[in-house]
Design a protein around this motif. Sequence first.
Motif, short mmCIF file in Angstrom:
data_model
loop_
_atom_site.label_atom_id
_atom_site.label_comp_id
_atom_site.label_asym_id
_atom_site.label_seq_id
_atom_site.Cartn_x
_atom_site.Cartn_y
_atom_site.Cartn_z
N ALA A 165 3.49 54.52 -3.74
CA ALA A 165 3.63 54.87 -5.15
C ALA A 165 4.27 56.24 -5.32
O ALA A 165 4.99 56.50 -6.30
N ALA A 216 9.59 55.82 -8.49
CA ALA A 216 9.06 55.45 -9.79
C ALA A 216 9.24 53.95 -10.02
O ALA A 216 10.16 53.50 -10.71
N HIS A 276 7.90 50.73 -11.79
CA HIS A 276 7.08 50.39 -12.94
C HIS A 276 6.58 48.96 -12.80
O HIS A 276 7.36 48.04 -12.55
N ALA A 331 -3.90 52.34 -10.39
CA ALA A 331 -3.36 53.41 -11.22
C ALA A 331 -3.86 54.78 -10.75
O ALA A 331 -3.11 55.76 -10.73
N GLY A 382 -1.84 56.12 -8.07
CA GLY A 382 -0.47 56.52 -8.40
C GLY A 382 0.45 55.42 -8.85
O GLY A 382 1.63 55.69 -9.15
N VAL A 383 -0.02 54.18 -8.90
CA VAL A 383 0.84 53.08 -9.35
C VAL A 383 1.11 53.24 -10.85
O VAL A 383 0.20 53.47 -11.65
N ARG A 384 2.38 53.10 -11.22
CA ARG A 384 2.80 53.29 -12.62
C ARG A 384 2.82 51.93 -13.33
O ARG A 384 3.77 51.16 -13.18
N ASP A 444 2.21 49.71 -19.94
CA ASP A 444 1.21 49.42 -20.98
C ASP A 444 1.77 48.34 -21.90
O ASP A 444 2.85 48.51 -22.47
N SER A 499 9.89 46.08 -16.58
CA SER A 499 9.23 46.45 -15.34
C SER A 499 10.12 46.21 -14.12
O SER A 499 11.06 45.42 -14.16
#
Length: 293
Positions: free
Chosen positions: A178, A182, A184, A211, A214-216, A219, A241
């Motif tokens: 992660a 970046a 997503h 999360a 560090g996983v993005r 939402d 994503s």
Amino acid sequence: MSDTAGAGAGTGAGAWGFTDDRGTTLTAGRRPERVVAYVRAGAALLDLGVRPVAVYGSGHDGELLDPVKAGGLAAAEVPYLGPGRALGDSAVARIRELGGADLVVDVTYDGKSPYALDEAFAERLGAPLVALSVGSELSLPGIVARFGELAGALGAAGTGAADAEAADVAEAAVRAAAGRGAVHVLALSGAGPEQVHLARPHAWPELARLAELGVRFVDPGPGPGANWLTTDWEYAVGLGSDLVLFDSRVNAVPPHRVPAGARLAPWNPETPPSAVAYARFFEDVAGALEAGV
């Protein structure tokens, strides 16, 4: 996965006791040896050294054991009885043929009611029912710890050092992957060509843990539904994503559409709550994240 476990098991001289996550304290003159469990709970107990007599499914399950949810149950030849709330006389007879049951283990999402079985069925078996939380009120380490406490109360040695180490290694791999880019991530469950359920990451303990590592996560945005936002595939695609974690259970359908260039990786929202099972899932997530860096 280290965390402080909730109040749990205790034994007295010649007696057995355990307090479940509804706050119900169960006692017996001896330690239960024959356990009937919901598939998810049974698979976790098997990982922890307790082989169930039989397992049952939820309202999402059919007459055959979902291989995604089964963990090691099929290999251990643990009989599957069918959906829990449809169990009747034939299931009672089958359990008695298997030697009977002296404990039923289910899960709870609301801290009040068993998820997959009517408590009256356990009463017909003459067995008390334990319900352990798998909802968002506990952290993932806390959930895993509670299943470890129950397994210990049932006589298992508990999660071995190798399993705990595997979980730590898998989490470290996720954190490293992660941190390298970046990527997503969107988690979802397909409901058909017109509809999809988008996971709210904070509502799923394993996603919330990812999360924290560090996983993005993407939402889904505002709307009804505490665990899912139900919408259409066009909306899901528009969220943009890079990696889609899709519900791989038999009751879900494969993704109909994904954002251009997005990769897919399976996600079982009912992964058995054991260190070894979550280590496997986290290893897969780390690999999927690395593929996109």
